[in-house]
Design an enzyme around this catalytic site. Structure first.
Site, short mmCIF file in Angstrom:
data_model
loop_
_atom_site.label_atom_id
_atom_site.label_comp_id
_atom_site.label_asym_id
_atom_site.label_seq_id
_atom_site.Cartn_x
_atom_site.Cartn_y
_atom_site.Cartn_z
N HIS A 193 0.82 -1.23 0.00
CA HIS A 193 0.00 0.00 0.00
C HIS A 193 0.85 1.27 0.00
O HIS A 193 0.67 2.16 -0.83
CB HIS A 193 -0.91 0.02 1.23
CG HIS A 193 -1.86 -1.13 1.33
ND1 HIS A 193 -3.08 -1.18 0.68
CD2 HIS A 193 -1.77 -2.28 2.03
CE1 HIS A 193 -3.69 -2.31 0.97
NE2 HIS A 193 -2.92 -3.01 1.79
O1 RIB Z 1 -4.45 -0.03 4.94
C1 RIB Z 1 -3.07 -0.09 4.67
C2 RIB Z 1 -2.32 0.85 5.55
O2 RIB Z 1 -2.44 0.44 6.92
C3 RIB Z 1 -0.80 0.84 5.27
O3 RIB Z 1 -0.25 2.09 5.58
C4 RIB Z 1 -0.29 -0.20 6.22
O4 RIB Z 1 1.08 0.01 6.56
C5 RIB Z 1 -1.17 0.08 7.41
O5 RIB Z 1 -0.61 1.17 8.13
#
Ligand code: RIB
Ligand code: CA
Length: 301
Positions: free
Chosen positions: A235
């Site tokens: 992500h």
């Molecule tokens: O939903 C994904 C996010 O939540 C990313 O930043 C992951 O590292 C968690 O923090």
């Protein structure tokens, strides 16, 4: 001219990949890394940041931030990132404690922003508690921020709940403060992160790509356990690639309203409109994104 950035992070395996990509980018000047409680507790996220910088040999200051959300009860994602936050990986070297600033993250961000000769780009990739506290405590910083490029939210769907993404769900009150601030925001939400998932074959390529590649391979090999379709979603990496390669992404303008209470808490209600202050990433050149991911590890140790 490199883009000066501050990364606010809750490492976290995908954070580790994003920070590594930023540190070796020819386009970015990472001025400061601030930590937040999120994937795991603040002590672990701060230690992971220090361990990573020590491992990569990068003398970037780290400033510790909030350990808890503004109002909500703390939540973690240890089921995804493991109890330490970096899966089963263990950094061998002792962290360089000199990298840890004596200033709290909010003060450190304020000082870097107001003293920067160039407007700073903020890259939050965890819950937005530190960013909200920064704006409420030092509103003058808004005058020297280029834009915020954040990982969080979703125009549709969720991963913490059916309608909320983790970073927003973890501190919806902070997220509302940030999205309600009249400042250019780029939202790298689940809409685009889920499009740009990396294949297991891509992950395997890291095995022969030096110590940094091996480190990330080991973490992603653990991270795979929460995915099932032969891909892993990194992500946070979308934010870094948006800053260095905005041509990879398609955006649509929107106004975002964050739900702070009740069953839909953490939902980013996305109203697409040409006069919105948020650029929502809705598409990406996935093949190019995957090539960019591999290129991060080419030529570094
Ligand atoms: O939903 C994904 C996010 O939540 C990313 O930043 C992951 O590292 C968690 O923090
Ligand atoms: Ca994160």
């Amino acid at each position: 001219m490199k883009t000066p950035i501050i990364i606010d992070t809750d490492p976290g395996i995908d954070d580790i990949v994003a920070i590594t990509a930023a540190l070796f980018s020819k386009e970015l000047d990472v001025k400061l890394i601030t930590t937040i409680g999120g994937n795991v507790g603040i002590e672990n996220t701060t230690r992971n940041a220090l361990d990573l910088l020590t491992f990569l040999g990068k003398d970037i200051p780290v400033a510790k931030g909030a350990g808890e959300p503004l109002v909500s009860k703390p939540r973690t994602a240890t089921h995804v990132h493991g109890t330490t936050g970096v899966g089963e990986y263990r950094f061998e070297a002792q962290a360089n404690a000199a990298l840890l600033s004596e200033e709290n993250a909010i003060v450190a961000m304020k000082n870097h922003i107001v003293e920067s000769p160039e407007p700073v780009t903020l890259v939050p990739i965890g819950p937005l508690t530190n960013i909200a506290l920064l704006f409420k405590t030092f509103p003058e910083t808004l005058d020297n921020i280029e834009e915020i490029v954040l990982m969080g939210g979703a125009a549709a769907g969720g991963n913490a709940t059916p309608v909320a993404e983790f970073n927003i769900f973890a501190d919806p009150h902070a997220a509302r403060i940030v999205f309600d601030t009249a400042i250019p925001i780029v939202m790298c939400g689940l809409d685009v992160t889920r499009l740009t998932s990396i294949t297991y074959e891509d992950v395997e390529k890291l095995k022969g790509m030096g110590q940094a590649g091996e480190m990330v391979y080991d973490m992603l090999d653990y991270y795979k356990h929460t995915y099932s379709d032969g891909k892993v979603t990194i992500h946070d990496l979308c934010t870094i690639f948006y800053v260095t390669r905005p041509d990879l992404f398609t955006v649509e303008r929107a106004n975002i309203k964050v739900v702070t209470e009740g069953e839909a808490a953490g939902c980013t209600i996305t109203n697409f409109t040409d006069d919105g202050n948020v650029s929502v990433c809705v598409g990406a050149d996935v093949a190019e994104f995957r090539k960019e991911f591999i290129s991060v590890f080419e030529g570094i140790f």
